[in-house]
Design an enzyme around this catalytic site. Structure first.
Site, PDB file in Angstrom:
ATOM      1  N   ARG A 233       0.862  -1.180   0.000  1.00 37.62           N
ATOM      2  CA  ARG A 233       0.000   0.000   0.000  1.00 37.62           C
ATOM      3  C   ARG A 233       0.899   1.231   0.000  1.00 37.62           C
ATOM      4  NH1 ARG A 233      -3.805  -2.528  -1.466  1.00 37.62           N
ATOM      5  NH2 ARG A 233      -5.873  -2.721  -0.514  1.00 37.62           N
ATOM      6  N   GLU A 262      -3.048   8.514  -3.845  1.00 37.12           N
ATOM      7  CA  GLU A 262      -3.385   7.715  -5.014  1.00 37.12           C
ATOM      8  C   GLU A 262      -4.805   8.063  -5.473  1.00 37.12           C
ATOM      9  OE1 GLU A 262      -3.843   2.994  -5.618  1.00 37.12           O
ATOM     10  OE2 GLU A 262      -1.915   3.623  -4.782  1.00 37.12           O
ATOM     11  N   HIS A 281      -1.456   0.988  -9.611  1.00 36.38           N
ATOM     12  CA  HIS A 281      -2.090   0.011  -8.721  1.00 36.38           C
ATOM     13  C   HIS A 281      -2.682  -1.145  -9.529  1.00 36.38           C
ATOM     14  CE1 HIS A 281      -3.971  -0.290  -4.460  1.00 36.38           C
ATOM     15  NE2 HIS A 281      -3.844  -1.499  -4.990  1.00 36.38           N
ATOM     16  N   SER A 283      -0.623  -4.185 -10.321  1.00 38.21           N
ATOM     17  CA  SER A 283       0.314  -5.312 -10.361  1.00 38.21           C
ATOM     18  C   SER A 283      -0.381  -6.663 -10.342  1.00 38.21           C
ATOM     19  CB  SER A 283       1.295  -5.227  -9.185  1.00 38.21           C
ATOM     20  OG  SER A 283       0.616  -5.275  -7.942  1.00 38.21           O
TER      21      SER A 283
END
Length: 328
Positions: A233, A262, A281, A283
Site C-alpha cells: 500500500r 493515489e 495500482h 500489479s
C-alpha cells in the site's frame, strides 16, 4: 441467515461480471450502489460486497449498517473498510486472498529484471534514436528483503529465488528456518536487514503497525545501490521521505505500483524522477481478474447460505487473514 438475504454491491461504475454473479443472484437480493448511495443501500442489508476495493466510503456509511453480518472485500488488503467501528463489531470480514499472489510475484520479478537491465533507460535511448552500448546487472546472487511474509510475500520470494536471488523476509516474528525466506527478521532486526539488501520489496498489509514504516530512517538504512519495490500500500511509505531519498542518492531507484496519495496528482515529483518506474495500482490485475474476484465471493456466498465456514476470514485485531502454516 434471512431466507432472502440482501447483498449490497459497492462498485465504481463497473459492475461485477454478470455470469460470475449468477450464483449470488440465485440466493440473494442484490443492491448495486456507488459510494454516494452506500448508506441508503446498507439499511436492512445483510452482506456488503466491496467490489470497489479502493473506496473509503464504508466508515462514513457505517451508521446505516445495523443489520450487516458480513463484509467481503475484493482485494487482499482490507484497510479501506477496517474502521474502529468495524473492528469492534460482530461483522465478519473476508478478503480475496488467493487471487493476486502469482500475478503480483510476476510483477515484482519483472520490475527487478527491468531495473537490473535498465530497460527504462533503453526505452529512453530508443526514443532519442541513440544506439549506445551499455552494461547491465545480474540479479542472480543478489539479496532481496521481502517485508510482508503472507501469501503474496511468499509467492514473491519463491519467484525471486527461482531467478537465483537470495531472499529473506521481514515480518512480525523472528524465524530462522523458514522454507521460503530462510530467515525472517522481526521489527527489532529490520534496520540491519535493510542494510544488507540489494532489493527491498514492500508487500505488507496496511495496519497501524506498518503505516509509514518506510520513512527517512528506513531509507537511510538501505545501501546506496539498493532499489525499493512497493506492491503493498502507498501508505506504508512516507512519500516525501522516499522522494528525498531518490533525489539525493540515498537509494538507487524504485518501482512503485502503489503510492500515497493515489491516484498520483499531476505535477507530483514522483512522475519525473528518472530512477522511478510507476504503475497505477495494477500489479495483480491480469486478464480475468475481475471474474476471479467475483467467483471467489460467489463461492463464499454459497458457503454462507449453506452454513459452511467462509474462506479468508480476516482477524480484525491484526487486519489480515492469519496464515495457518509457514506456506499457506
Amino acid at each position: 441467515m434471512p431466507a432472502q438475504p440482501v447483498v449490497v454491491v459497492l462498485h465504481d461504475g463497473r459492475l461485477p461480471p454478470a455470469t460470475a454473479m449468477e450464483p449470488v443472484t440465485a440466493h440473494a437480493e442484490l443492491r448495486p450502489t456507488e459510494e454516494a448511495g452506500l448508506a441508503d443501500a446498507l439499511r436492512g442489508a445483510d452482506v456488503l460486497f466491496a467490489y470497489d476495493f479502493l473506496s473509503t466510503a464504508v466508515p462514513a456509511a457505517w451508521h446505516a449498517a445495523g443489520s450487516l453480518q458480513w463484509i467481503h472485500v475484493a482485494a487482499a488488503g482490507v484497510d479501506t473498510v477496517m474502521s474502529p467501528e468495524v473492528r469492534e463489531s460482530d461483522v465478519v470480514v473476508t478478503n480475496s486472498r488467493g487471487i493476486f499472489e502469482g500475478p503480483i510475484a510476476e510483477y515484482v520479478l519483472a520490475q527487478v529484471l527491468a531495473l537490473a537491465k535498465d530497460l527504462p533507460g533503453s526505452l529512453r535511448l530508443q526514443r532519442e534514436h541513440r544506439w549506445e552500448h551499455r552494461e547491465s546487472e545480474r540479479v542472480a546472487g543478489t539479496r532481496a528483503l521481502v517485508v510482508g511474509t503472507g501469501p503474496i510475500g511468499r509467492a514473491i520470494a519463491r519467484l525471486l529465488r527461482a531467478a537465483g536471488m537470495e531472499v529473506h523476509g521481514g515480518g512480525r516474528h523472528l524465524r530462522l528456518d523458514d522454507p521460503d525466506f530462510t530467515t525472517v527478521t522481526d521489527a527489532a532486526g529490520l534496520t540491519a536487514e535493510l542494510g544488507r539488501a540489494d532489493w527491498v520489496v514492500a508487500a505488507a498489509p496496511l495496519t497501524e503497525a506498518t503505516r509509514g514504516m518506510f520513512d527517512a530512517a528506513a531509507f537511510a538504512a538501505m545501501a546506496p545501490h539498493a532499489r525499493f519495490v512497493n506492491v503493498g500500500r502507498g501508505e506504508l511509505v512516507r512519500t516525501a521521505d522516499l522522494v528525498t531519498a531518490l533525489r539525493d542518492g540515498t537509494i538507487a531507484g524504485a518501482a512503485l505500483d502503489v503510492v500515497d496519495p493515489e491516484p498520483l496528482p499531476a505535477g507530483h515529483a514522483l512522475w519525473d524522477l528518472p530512477n522511478v518506474v510507476l504503475t497505477p495500482h495494477s500489479s495483480g490485475d491480469v486478464h480475468g481478474w475481475r471474474s476471479a474476484l467475483t467467483e471467489l465471493f460467489a463461492d463464499n456466498v454459497l458457503r454462507w447460505v449453506e452454513g459452511r465456514p467462509l474462506r479468508n476470514v480476516v482477524d480484525k485485531s491484526l487486519g489480515y487473514v492469519p496464515s495457518t502454516g509457514s506456506r499457506p
